[in-house]
Every structure is written in structure tokens, then in C-alpha cells.
Design an enzyme around this catalytic site. Structure first.
Site, PDB file in Angstrom:
ATOM      1  N   CYS A   1       8.172  10.638   7.091  1.00 15.23           N
ATOM      2  CA  CYS A   1       6.713  10.646   6.971  1.00 15.23           C
ATOM      3  C   CYS A   1       6.237  12.091   6.984  1.00 15.23           C
ATOM      4  O   CYS A   1       6.608  12.864   7.870  1.00 15.23           O
ATOM      5  CB  CYS A   1       6.095   9.872   8.135  1.00 15.23           C
ATOM      6  SG  CYS A   1       4.293   9.964   8.208  1.00 15.23           S
TER       7      CYS A   1
ATOM      8  N   CYS B   1       3.935  12.652  10.411  1.00 19.60           N
ATOM      9  CA  CYS B   1       4.489  12.634  11.783  1.00 19.60           C
ATOM     10  C   CYS B   1       5.998  12.804  11.846  1.00 19.60           C
ATOM     11  O   CYS B   1       6.581  12.816  12.921  1.00 19.60           O
ATOM     12  CB  CYS B   1       4.070  11.348  12.500  1.00 19.60           C
ATOM     13  SG  CYS B   1       4.939   9.860  11.946  1.00 19.60           S
TER      14      CYS B   1
ATOM     15  N   CYS C   1       3.049   4.102   7.696  1.00 18.68           N
ATOM     16  CA  CYS C   1       3.968   4.593   8.719  1.00 18.68           C
ATOM     17  C   CYS C   1       3.645   3.864  10.021  1.00 18.68           C
ATOM     18  O   CYS C   1       2.489   3.806  10.436  1.00 18.68           O
ATOM     19  CB  CYS C   1       3.798   6.103   8.891  1.00 18.68           C
ATOM     20  SG  CYS C   1       4.769   6.782  10.269  1.00 18.68           S
TER      21      CYS C   1
ATOM     22  N   CYS D   1       2.211   6.702  12.768  1.00 19.33           N
ATOM     23  CA  CYS D   1       0.912   7.386  12.633  1.00 19.33           C
ATOM     24  C   CYS D   1      -0.097   6.612  11.788  1.00 19.33           C
ATOM     25  O   CYS D   1      -1.249   7.012  11.695  1.00 19.33           O
ATOM     26  CB  CYS D   1       1.099   8.794  12.081  1.00 19.33           C
ATOM     27  SG  CYS D   1       1.550   8.859  10.328  1.00 19.33           S
TER      28      CYS D   1
ATOM     29  N   CYS E   1       7.342   0.910  -3.071  1.00 20.30           N
ATOM     30  CA  CYS E   1       6.901   1.901  -4.048  1.00 20.30           C
ATOM     31  C   CYS E   1       6.046   2.937  -3.301  1.00 20.30           C
ATOM     32  O   CYS E   1       4.907   2.656  -2.932  1.00 20.30           O
ATOM     33  CB  CYS E   1       6.104   1.184  -5.135  1.00 20.30           C
ATOM     34  SG  CYS E   1       5.701   2.202  -6.544  1.00 20.30           S
TER      35      CYS E   1
END
Length: 164
Positions: free
Chosen positions: A81, A84, A130, A133, A153
């Protein structure tokens, strides 16, 4: 202080302790297992993220097909990510979807991503965020390869890559 709808939903689901799955059987509350949830204001995220990354991750934007830095990446490693730095996907599950976005058939761990209902643009899709976060990553569809049949995707702007 404003909290994004995604984070507010996660907090409410955590408080209720309920699990829900989408039509594809994907656990949409996988982030309820995480103890390291990150909550920040929009102003805090704006200070930390580049403008294009902020637009995709916090305003649920989408980069244009075939423009992201990872859609054609074939190196071995791990995708994280951008906001984060949570490990999200392994290159071992990346495949060529022909869509112009990096696509994966499963996340690196069950609690790495969460799935929310996205009813924007007059359609219903499964948004992937995510789990730590709440940042928008992309969408998941049920037209992927075996063994899962899923296509995560993702937007390259939401991902960082570390080569093995």
C-alpha cells in the site's frame, strides 16, 4: 475532524462485530481482524501523499488504463500500500488481464484488503481498500483465472513495489 466513509464503515463494523460477504463470497470485513488500523484526517493524508496518489486513494479516483507504473511490471517481488506500506499482493499472483491495470488473483493475506460495495457511476461494483488505512486500491471482479476466479484490478498509484 472528518473521517472517510470507508474508515467510518470499518469502525462501525468493528463495533458491531458482524461479518458480511459479497455476492462472490469475499469477506468484506476482513479488516476487523486487524489491530493496527490507521485513521488520519484528510489534511494529514494530503500532507503525506502526492496529489495523484491522494486523488486515487482518498477520493476513490482511477488512473487511466495503461498509464500506471505497474500494469506491465513482470519483476518478482511484493506490492505494498502506497499510504501505509502494508503488504498487499505478491508478484506470484499477478497476471495479464489485458485491462491496462495491474491485476492479481488473490491478496497476499486474508486480512490485507477489505471489500466494500461501490455504487458510483450508476453501477454496483466491489471496491477493494487497504485493510489497515482504508485507502482505495481498485475493484475486484469474478472474471479472473484459477484458482480463485477473481481479478483484483488495482491502481498503480495505490501500490509500491519492492523487488525480491
Amino acid at each position: 475532524m472528518k473521517i472517510s466513509n470507508v474508515l467510518l464503515s470499518a469502525v462501525l463494523l468493528l463495533a458491531c462485530g458482524k461479518s458480511r460477504t459479497d455476492a462472490q463470497g469475499i469477506d468484506q470485513t476482513s479488516n476487523n481482524k486487524r489491530k493496527d488500523i490507521i485513521v488520519k484526517t484528510n489534511d494529514e493524508w494530503k500532507k503525506e501523499l502526492a496529489a495523484d496518489v491522494y486523488h486515487v486513494m482518498r477520493e476513490k479516483g482511477t488512473e487511466r488504463a495503461f498509464t500506471g507504473k505497474y500494469w506491465d511490471n513482470h519483476e518478482e517481488g511484493t506490492y505494498y500500500c502506497t499510504a501505509c506500506h502494508l503488504a498487499l499482493f505478491s508478484s506470484q499472483t499477478k497476471f495479464e488481464s489485458g485491462t491496462g491495470w495491474p491485476s492479481f488473483y488473490e491478496p497476499i493475506a486474508n486480512d490485507a484488503v477489505a471489500v466494500e460495495s461501490d455504487r458510483s457511476f450508476g453501477m454496483t461494483r466491489d471496491e477493494v481498500v487497504c485493510a489497515r488505512c482504508g485507502g482505495h486500491l481498485g475493484h475486484v471482479f469474478n472474471d479472473g483465472p484459477k484458482p480463485t476466479g477473481l481479478r483484483y484490478c488495482m491502481n498503480s498509484a495505490s501500490l509500491d513495489f519492492k523487488k525480491e
